[in-house]
Design a protein around this motif. Sequence first.
Motif, PDB file in Angstrom:
ATOM      1  N   THR A  44       0.841  -1.209   0.000  1.00 24.78           N
ATOM      2  CA  THR A  44       0.000   0.000   0.000  1.00 24.78           C
ATOM      3  C   THR A  44       0.864   1.243   0.000  1.00 24.78           C
ATOM      4  O   THR A  44       0.598   2.206  -0.725  1.00 24.78           O
ATOM      5  N   SER A  45       1.924   1.231   0.797  1.00 19.42           N
ATOM      6  CA  SER A  45       2.848   2.365   0.842  1.00 19.42           C
ATOM      7  C   SER A  45       3.566   2.542  -0.487  1.00 19.42           C
ATOM      8  O   SER A  45       3.733   3.665  -0.969  1.00 19.42           O
ATOM      9  N   ASP A  46       3.991   1.432  -1.095  1.00 17.79           N
ATOM     10  CA  ASP A  46       4.682   1.503  -2.387  1.00 17.79           C
ATOM     11  C   ASP A  46       3.798   2.103  -3.471  1.00 17.79           C
ATOM     12  O   ASP A  46       4.209   3.002  -4.214  1.00 17.79           O
ATOM     13  N   LEU A  47       2.589   1.593  -3.567  1.00 18.24           N
ATOM     14  CA  LEU A  47       1.727   1.953  -4.691  1.00 18.24           C
ATOM     15  C   LEU A  47       1.081   3.322  -4.537  1.00 18.24           C
ATOM     16  O   LEU A  47       0.886   4.032  -5.533  1.00 18.24           O
ATOM     17  N   PHE A  48       0.746   3.697  -3.289  1.00 17.56           N
ATOM     18  CA  PHE A  48      -0.076   4.893  -3.113  1.00 17.56           C
ATOM     19  C   PHE A  48       0.523   5.915  -2.145  1.00 17.56           C
ATOM     20  O   PHE A  48      -0.164   6.838  -1.741  1.00 17.56           O
ATOM     21  N   GLY A  49       1.781   5.749  -1.776  1.00 15.58           N
ATOM     22  CA  GLY A  49       2.481   6.757  -0.997  1.00 15.58           C
ATOM     23  C   GLY A  49       2.559   6.452   0.479  1.00 15.58           C
ATOM     24  O   GLY A  49       1.597   5.941   1.061  1.00 15.58           O
ATOM     25  N   PRO A  50       3.696   6.763   1.124  1.00 10.49           N
ATOM     26  CA  PRO A  50       3.880   6.477   2.547  1.00 10.49           C
ATOM     27  C   PRO A  50       3.156   7.428   3.497  1.00 10.49           C
ATOM     28  O   PRO A  50       2.806   7.053   4.607  1.00 10.49           O
ATOM     29  N   ASN A  51       2.939   8.660   3.068  1.00 14.90           N
ATOM     30  CA  ASN A  51       2.329   9.635   3.975  1.00 14.90           C
ATOM     31  C   ASN A  51       0.874   9.327   4.278  1.00 14.90           C
ATOM     32  O   ASN A  51       0.395   9.560   5.393  1.00 14.90           O
ATOM     33  N   ASN A  52       0.141   8.799   3.289  1.00 18.45           N
ATOM     34  CA  ASN A  52      -1.283   8.499   3.462  1.00 18.45           C
ATOM     35  C   ASN A  52      -1.555   7.015   3.660  1.00 18.45           C
ATOM     36  O   ASN A  52      -2.687   6.563   3.480  1.00 18.45           O
ATOM     37  N   VAL A  53      -0.515   6.271   4.034  1.00 18.55           N
ATOM     38  CA  VAL A  53      -0.670   4.816   4.094  1.00 18.55           C
ATOM     39  C   VAL A  53      -1.704   4.395   5.133  1.00 18.55           C
ATOM     40  O   VAL A  53      -2.423   3.403   4.933  1.00 18.55           O
ATOM     41  N   GLY A  54      -1.826   5.122   6.242  1.00 20.34           N
ATOM     42  CA  GLY A  54      -2.792   4.752   7.273  1.00 20.34           C
ATOM     43  C   GLY A  54      -4.220   4.799   6.757  1.00 20.34           C
ATOM     44  O   GLY A  54      -4.983   3.837   6.888  1.00 20.34           O
ATOM     45  N   VAL A  55      -4.577   5.921   6.135  1.00 23.05           N
ATOM     46  CA  VAL A  55      -5.934   6.074   5.605  1.00 23.05           C
ATOM     47  C   VAL A  55      -6.173   5.118   4.438  1.00 23.05           C
ATOM     48  O   VAL A  55      -7.201   4.434   4.368  1.00 23.05           O
ATOM     49  N   ASN A  56      -5.197   5.055   3.533  1.00 19.85           N
ATOM     50  CA  ASN A  56      -5.366   4.219   2.338  1.00 19.85           C
ATOM     51  C   ASN A  56      -5.484   2.744   2.690  1.00 19.85           C
ATOM     52  O   ASN A  56      -6.281   2.015   2.084  1.00 19.85           O
ATOM     53  N   HIS A  57      -4.700   2.294   3.664  1.00 17.71           N
ATOM     54  CA  HIS A  57      -4.766   0.876   4.022  1.00 17.71           C
ATOM     55  C   HIS A  57      -6.069   0.552   4.751  1.00 17.71           C
ATOM     56  O   HIS A  57      -6.614  -0.544   4.598  1.00 17.71           O
ATOM     57  N   ASN A  58      -6.571   1.491   5.514  1.00 19.29           N
ATOM     58  CA  ASN A  58      -7.867   1.268   6.165  1.00 19.29           C
ATOM     59  C   ASN A  58      -8.995   1.203   5.138  1.00 19.29           C
ATOM     60  O   ASN A  58      -9.975   0.471   5.330  1.00 19.29           O
ATOM     61  N   ILE A  59      -8.867   1.962   4.053  1.00 14.90           N
ATOM     62  CA  ILE A  59      -9.849   1.850   2.965  1.00 14.90           C
ATOM     63  C   ILE A  59      -9.744   0.467   2.330  1.00 14.90           C
ATOM     64  O   ILE A  59     -10.760  -0.174   2.030  1.00 14.90           O
ATOM     65  N   LEU A  60      -8.518  -0.001   2.144  1.00 11.90           N
ATOM     66  CA  LEU A  60      -8.306  -1.327   1.545  1.00 11.90           C
ATOM     67  C   LEU A  60      -8.960  -2.428   2.364  1.00 11.90           C
ATOM     68  O   LEU A  60      -9.645  -3.303   1.824  1.00 11.90           O
ATOM     69  N   ILE A  61      -8.752  -2.402   3.675  1.00 11.83           N
ATOM     70  CA  ILE A  61      -9.209  -3.520   4.511  1.00 11.83           C
ATOM     71  C   ILE A  61     -10.689  -3.425   4.881  1.00 11.83           C
ATOM     72  O   ILE A  61     -11.164  -4.215   5.697  1.00 11.83           O
ATOM     73  N   THR A  62     -11.407  -2.503   4.245  1.00 14.17           N
ATOM     74  CA  THR A  62     -12.866  -2.557   4.389  1.00 14.17           C
ATOM     75  C   THR A  62     -13.407  -3.842   3.778  1.00 14.17           C
ATOM     76  O   THR A  62     -14.548  -4.239   4.050  1.00 14.17           O
ATOM     77  N   ASN A  63     -12.577  -4.500   2.945  1.00 17.56           N
ATOM     78  CA  ASN A  63     -13.025  -5.761   2.350  1.00 17.56           C
ATOM     79  C   ASN A  63     -13.101  -6.885   3.371  1.00 17.56           C
ATOM     80  O   ASN A  63     -13.739  -7.906   3.104  1.00 17.56           O
ATOM     81  N   ILE A  64     -12.469  -6.727   4.539  1.00 12.18           N
ATOM     82  CA  ILE A  64     -12.503  -7.793   5.542  1.00 12.18           C
ATOM     83  C   ILE A  64     -13.914  -7.986   6.112  1.00 12.18           C
ATOM     84  O   ILE A  64     -14.450  -9.102   6.062  1.00 12.18           O
ATOM     85  N   PRO A  65     -14.566  -6.940   6.658  1.00 13.14           N
ATOM     86  CA  PRO A  65     -15.954  -7.156   7.106  1.00 13.14           C
ATOM     87  C   PRO A  65     -16.903  -7.480   5.960  1.00 13.14           C
ATOM     88  O   PRO A  65     -17.829  -8.283   6.121  1.00 13.14           O
ATOM     89  N   LEU A  66     -16.658  -6.878   4.790  1.00 17.60           N
ATOM     90  CA  LEU A  66     -17.511  -7.159   3.638  1.00 17.60           C
ATOM     91  C   LEU A  66     -17.374  -8.620   3.220  1.00 17.60           C
ATOM     92  O   LEU A  66     -18.370  -9.319   2.988  1.00 17.60           O
ATOM     93  N   GLY A  67     -16.128  -9.103   3.159  1.00 17.91           N
ATOM     94  CA  GLY A  67     -15.896 -10.492   2.801  1.00 17.91           C
ATOM     95  C   GLY A  67     -16.431 -11.457   3.836  1.00 17.91           C
ATOM     96  O   GLY A  67     -16.948 -12.536   3.503  1.00 17.91           O
ATOM     97  N   SER A  68     -16.300 -11.077   5.111  1.00 21.91           N
ATOM     98  CA  SER A  68     -16.815 -11.935   6.179  1.00 21.91           C
ATOM     99  C   SER A  68     -18.317 -12.142   6.047  1.00 21.91           C
ATOM    100  O   SER A  68     -18.831 -13.253   6.259  1.00 21.91           O
ATOM    101  N   ILE A  69     -19.028 -11.078   5.686  1.00 24.18           N
ATOM    102  CA  ILE A  69     -20.485 -11.178   5.512  1.00 24.18           C
ATOM    103  C   ILE A  69     -20.823 -12.037   4.294  1.00 24.18           C
ATOM    104  O   ILE A  69     -21.626 -12.982   4.376  1.00 24.18           O
ATOM    105  N   ILE A  70     -20.196 -11.730   3.159  1.00 22.19           N
ATOM    106  CA  ILE A  70     -20.547 -12.414   1.904  1.00 22.19           C
ATOM    107  C   ILE A  70     -20.136 -13.878   1.941  1.00 22.19           C
ATOM    108  O   ILE A  70     -20.953 -14.785   1.680  1.00 22.19           O
TER     109      ILE A  70
END
Length: 348
Positions: A257-283
């Motif tokens: 995530t840091s490589d592809l979309f920058g180290p400064n915003n990695v916290g926010v960007n990675h939290n957007i990425l892992i929204t798939n965890i609750p979504l995947g758990s439900i589906i």
Amino acid sequence: AINPSSNAHYLLLNALVPVFISFAALIPILRQPDLNPHPSGHDRFIFIILNLLAVITGIYLLITPSFPNRAKLFLSGAIILLILPLAIPELAAEAILVVPDNNNNNVEKGVKGCFEMVIEGDKLGMLEEEHGAKRLLCRIDFWLYYLAYFCGGTIGLVYSNNLGQIAQSLGLESSTSTLITLYSAFSFFGRLLSAAPEFLRTKLYLARTGWLAVAIVPTTVAFLVLSLIDTEVALQIGTSLIGLSSGFIFAAAVSITSDLFGPNNVGVNHNILITNIPLGSIIYGFASALVYDSNAGKSTVCMGRNCYFATFIMWGGVSVLGLVSTVLLFVRTRHAYNRFEHRRVSLE
């Protein structure tokens, strides 16, 4: 070790101990980094020692359940192993200085074919280019990455959540604790393996997105094994492979995530990425529940291979989709990784 028959003690410790450890870990993290870093050889030596200690700790904790009568003795040994890294005084002084490149590349857009758009459209020109949330969501690379995580790491997590019911349906309820131990241990080893590409980069360099594709393969193989073979050994092997794969993906994903979309915003960007965890758990959970209930009939408990056979086939197909998505991500990003690696080597 304290009271093996008390569920309340287990839940209390499981809730409080990680919190205390996390606060303790903040102390070295929040310290101002040393702007005079040690030579790279020194850092490499410390990193190897830390990983060696982690491997020893993982193997130690893996064999601990085999000796339930000596739990207190093994607890003491585990505590010693876990605090042993504190004997390396230079650890807190280490720092990695990341200088982001804030140059924005304007990507020429045009009308392209579907295949060309997937492979070439809106490709990343360089690594560590900063992306805000809005820009992130407009990237093809992000959605390929999101799909890879959704169909790779998340599917493994959902499998672990269903381990107890899977073992029960196969008449192996007494083996549930062993399966959970295998998944946890191999997930731990998978996290350690995520650092291996950094050691191999001088002899075998592959973009991190390429290693991510390699990491999904064990999950696909595991579901193939679980679908074809109905034995306790197959269940143990499949569980171990899925744990290994999931651990690697969870650990490597933050760096990607840091490589592809920058180290400064990695916290926010990675939290957007892992929204798939609750979504995947439900589906995934809902789909497996439908298969389970349909085979259970009027009974509340489903017994037999059919309870999860169709689910394993479905999850295996999902993992193949994740593999394809990751390969596409690798093809799209390897040029940027190669440029970054050449620049790093030239600077060294």
